[in-house]
Write a protein that holds these residues in place. Structure first.
Motif, mmCIF file in Angstrom:
data_model
loop_
_atom_site.group_PDB
_atom_site.id
_atom_site.type_symbol
_atom_site.label_atom_id
_atom_site.label_comp_id
_atom_site.label_asym_id
_atom_site.label_seq_id
_atom_site.Cartn_x
_atom_site.Cartn_y
_atom_site.Cartn_z
ATOM 1 N N UNK A 37 0.745 -1.215 0.029
ATOM 2 C CA UNK A 37 0.019 0.111 -0.044
ATOM 3 C C UNK A 37 0.920 1.174 0.140
ATOM 4 N N UNK A 38 0.770 2.151 -0.909
ATOM 5 C CA UNK A 38 1.407 3.476 -1.058
ATOM 6 C C UNK A 38 0.648 4.387 -0.187
ATOM 7 N N UNK A 39 1.571 5.286 0.741
ATOM 8 C CA UNK A 39 1.021 6.049 1.529
ATOM 9 C C UNK A 39 0.909 7.570 1.029
ATOM 10 N N UNK A 40 0.141 8.295 1.754
ATOM 11 C CA UNK A 40 0.004 9.914 1.173
ATOM 12 C C UNK A 40 1.411 10.487 1.452
ATOM 13 N N UNK A 41 2.074 9.998 2.266
ATOM 14 C CA UNK A 41 3.503 10.675 2.625
ATOM 15 C C UNK A 41 4.303 10.363 1.219
ATOM 16 N N UNK A 72 5.891 12.924 -1.191
ATOM 17 C CA UNK A 72 7.269 13.205 -1.035
ATOM 18 C C UNK A 72 7.895 12.924 -2.631
ATOM 19 N N UNK A 73 7.307 12.008 -3.470
ATOM 20 C CA UNK A 73 7.547 11.878 -4.754
ATOM 21 C C UNK A 73 7.579 13.129 -5.457
ATOM 22 N N UNK A 126 10.051 4.359 7.026
ATOM 23 C CA UNK A 126 10.042 3.536 5.793
ATOM 24 C C UNK A 126 9.012 3.568 4.863
ATOM 25 N N UNK A 127 7.904 4.314 5.361
ATOM 26 C CA UNK A 127 6.781 4.442 4.582
ATOM 27 C C UNK A 127 6.346 5.834 3.982
ATOM 28 N N UNK A 128 7.526 6.710 3.817
ATOM 29 C CA UNK A 128 7.383 7.922 3.135
ATOM 30 C C UNK A 128 7.375 9.225 3.847
ATOM 31 N N UNK A 129 7.845 8.953 5.123
ATOM 32 C CA UNK A 129 7.995 10.283 5.947
ATOM 33 C C UNK A 129 9.550 10.541 5.948
ATOM 34 N N UNK A 130 9.884 11.449 5.567
ATOM 35 C CA UNK A 130 11.289 11.817 5.778
ATOM 36 C C UNK A 130 11.780 12.179 7.381
ATOM 37 N N UNK A 131 10.873 12.221 8.089
ATOM 38 C CA UNK A 131 11.193 12.676 9.651
ATOM 39 C C UNK A 131 9.988 12.126 10.297
ATOM 40 N N UNK A 189 -1.756 19.793 -6.981
ATOM 41 C CA UNK A 189 -1.379 19.704 -8.447
ATOM 42 C C UNK A 189 -0.979 18.415 -8.894
ATOM 43 N N UNK A 190 -1.201 17.157 -7.902
ATOM 44 C CA UNK A 190 -0.784 15.696 -7.884
ATOM 45 C C UNK A 190 -2.025 14.977 -8.151
ATOM 46 N N UNK A 191 -1.635 14.013 -9.201
ATOM 47 C CA UNK A 191 -2.586 13.233 -9.545
ATOM 48 C C UNK A 191 -2.197 11.781 -9.411
ATOM 49 N N UNK A 192 -2.647 11.150 -8.329
ATOM 50 C CA UNK A 192 -2.418 9.750 -7.914
ATOM 51 C C UNK A 192 -2.531 8.756 -9.045
#
Length: 590
Positions: free
Chosen positions: A125-129, A133-134, A158-163, A370-373
């Motif tokens: 599962x891809x997270x919002x974070x 980040x991408x 490990x799931x998208x959070x830099x911090x 402006x992001x399209x998942x």
């Protein structure tokens, strides 16, 4: 019942130098990775999430028992989300927020992740974070995770959070950040980390303040070092969730003193815990304004689910006038008091009645940036940004609250438009009543000058400066509109007994779920269509990911820390440490 103040736990919430340095280092790494260009139209996204806050425990709903002036100022300045639905418990709700999917489609639908259970949000599962980040965002989680920790790869960084600064499990003590597993003979373990590293720097400090100070520091560091990069911040508070059972209600002495008029001690502590949360909202808005980031920000406040009035981890939270509470199929467990603000909104200072699901926030906030998942993610959430931006309320929303086929207590809760179906319930129906109330005899002294109080907050003043011609607000009118009105019961009212038969409600006319329409509609195409749709979802549901407890989690194996014990066991580090201790003890004795 033990109660704690900062007199018991000495210390304060001054900024920690090591946190500042590591924040700065993290931002420097983001810069060197080339994520340093904030494209036009990419706003900062700030989500402030309360834990177990009751629907009626923000005073913009109309209660004067205790006030939340900063949250109210944000709500009146922005858009009150009057029909934002979450899952009814922490883990399912947070999984829906971060994946944009119903918990039944990720296996997160059945109960929560207990600290000793070896499972988490599936890696696929891809997270919002990750999505943000991408697309050039610096991503930070401050506070609660509760989506798995038995393996390192389940955890936030490990799931998208830099911090990440905060805790991995369900909850902790507000001052020493420890967690005691109920009903198990595990060692009481510490649970607080800075990224992947254990940190004890916060011990003795009130955790709401720790997280608030960290948010302010993050905003200041982000602005000074990397003003061109957009920020995604999820400030995931412990407050006002109860702490460990031996001392569940905790608040600083100076906050508690503001609510001496509340006679019930537990409720007095609860008011203070919510008040400190309200203070945090003000601090975040102030920091954004000081750093000139506010005008380019979207700020969202919400609770992860309804509050627990009675029963396990109860705090006297009130979901008045709604039925039920946390971990139930009723509106009191599912509706969140929420508000959102952005200069992009054309109808600020309004109450938005569009039905919204917590899973909608991913595609909605992504659209704002402006992001399209990727369509291959197959999100259940809908992009409501155009409707929110322009104030439309005409979309019929389908929401699968819960379909839990657990043989011990199967139940479902489903809404489409104004129709809601409930079949089965939780906790043997013990908490299915109307549990909240308004204590009109115990009134916050500040309520006598309520509007003046709101207008004097820095939150109100910062936000109004950015509004221009939209700055006039009728606070009393907005407060009245945000209240839920329920019809009185009559002789024609038919009760709902969900353990005996399904129930059907018209939520528009009966938001308090008093009048069961099932018998009236049982042979109608309306109900048959709803039941067929529910059956379709049930057939396609992901099996629950829940796993039984694993005693190898015991913090005594890992220096009294809650950690990713499966990785530690695989490496032999945890067991080797215990063996060495035993060996040294025997060597010393002999």
């Amino acid at each position: 019942m033990g109660m704690s103040t900062d007199l018991k736990h000495r210390g304060n919430s001054h900024r920690n130098v090591s946190i500042i340095l590591l924040l700065a280092a993290g931002l420097a790494v983001a810069l060197t990775n080339g994520q340093d260009a904030r494209s036009p139209g990419k706003p900062h996204v700030i989500i402030i999430m309360a834990d177990d806050l009751g629907f009626d425990d923000v005073s913009f709903r109309g209660s004067n028992n205790f006030l939340t002036p900063n949250i109210d100022a944000l709500a009146y300045s922005g858009v009150i989300l009057n029909n934002l639905y979450t899952a009814s418990m922490c883990t399912p709700s947070r999984s829906a927020l971060l994946t944009g999917k119903y918990p039944i489609n990720t296996g997160m639908q059945h109960y929560v992740i207990v600290n000793d259970q070896p499972w988490g949000l599936p890696q696929k599962e891809k997270t919002m974070a990750e999505i943000f980040r991408e697309n050039g965002y610096y991503t930070s989680l401050l506070g609660k995770w509760h989506l798995g920790m038995s393996q390192r790869n389940f955890t936030p960084t490990q799931r998208g959070f830099d911090h990440h600064l905060g805790y991995l499990g369900a909850y902790v003590d507000y001052y020493d950040q420890t967690y005691q597993q109920n009903g198990k003979n595990y060692t009481r373990g510490h649970d607080f980390r800075l990224n992947l590293n254990v940190t004890h720097d916060q011990v003795g400090h009130y955790v709401t303040d720790v997280l608030s100070d960290a948010a302010v520091q993050l905003i200041e560091q982000h602005s000074s070092r990397n003003s061109s990069q957009p920020l995604f911040l999820l400030l995931s508070h412990l407050a006002p969730h109860a702490a460990n059972d031996d001392d569940p209600m905790q608040a600083p002495a100076e906050e508690l003193a503001k609510f001496e008029y509340i006679r019930n001690e537990t409720h007095r502590y609860y008011a203070a815990m919510v008040s400190r949360l309200d203070r945090s909202v003000g601090q975040v808005i102030d920091a954004l304004a000081r750093q000139q980031m506010l005008q380019d920000s979207i700020v969202l406040f919400l609770s992860d689910n309804g509050g627990p009035t009675v029963g396990e981890h109860s705090t006297t939270a009130s979901n008045y006038p709604l039925r039920g509470q946390k971990n139930s199929p009723w509106e009191g467990g599912l509706r969140s008091s929420a508000a959102i603000w952005s200069t992009e909104f054309e109808r600020l200072g309004t109450v938005w009645k569009q039905q919204t699901y917590i899973g909608d926030l991913l595609p909605t906030l992504a659209a704002a940036a402006g992001i399209t998942p990727d369509p291959d993610l197959h999100l259940d959430g809908m992009n409501l940004w155009p409707a929110l931006k322009y104030g439309y309320e005409s979309l019929e929303r389908e929401i699968v609250h819960t379909i839990d086929t657990n043989p011990a207590s199967p139940y479902l809760s489903y809404t489409r438009g104004k129709w809601k179906v409930v079949n089965g319930t939780t906790n043997a129906a013990l908490f299915d009543g109307w549990l909240g109330e308004r204590l009109t005899q115990e009134v916050d002294p500040r309520s006598a000058n309520y509007e003046e109080l709101i207008r004097n907050t820095s939150v109100w003043q910062h936000l109004q400066l950015l509004m221009g011609s939209q700055s006039e607000r009728n606070i009393s009118s907005l407060r009245q509109q945000a209240q839920i009105e329920c019809p009185e019961s009559s002789a024609a009212t038919k009760p709902c007994l969900p353990l005996l038969a399904p129930c059907l409600f018209d939520i528009d006319a009966d938001p308090c779920e008093r009048n069961n329409l099932y018998e009236e509609y049982r042979n109608s195409t309306i109900l048959l269509d709803l039941l067929q749709r529910i059956e379709q979802f049930a057939r396609q549901a992901h099996a629950p990911n829940n796993k039984p407890e694993d005693p190898q989690c015991d913090p005594r194996f890992y220096h009294n820390e809650w950690t990713w014990w499966q990785d530690e066991q695989a490496s032999g580090a945890g067991r080797l440490s215990s063996i060495l201790i035993v060996f040294v003890c025997f060597w010393w004795i002999f």
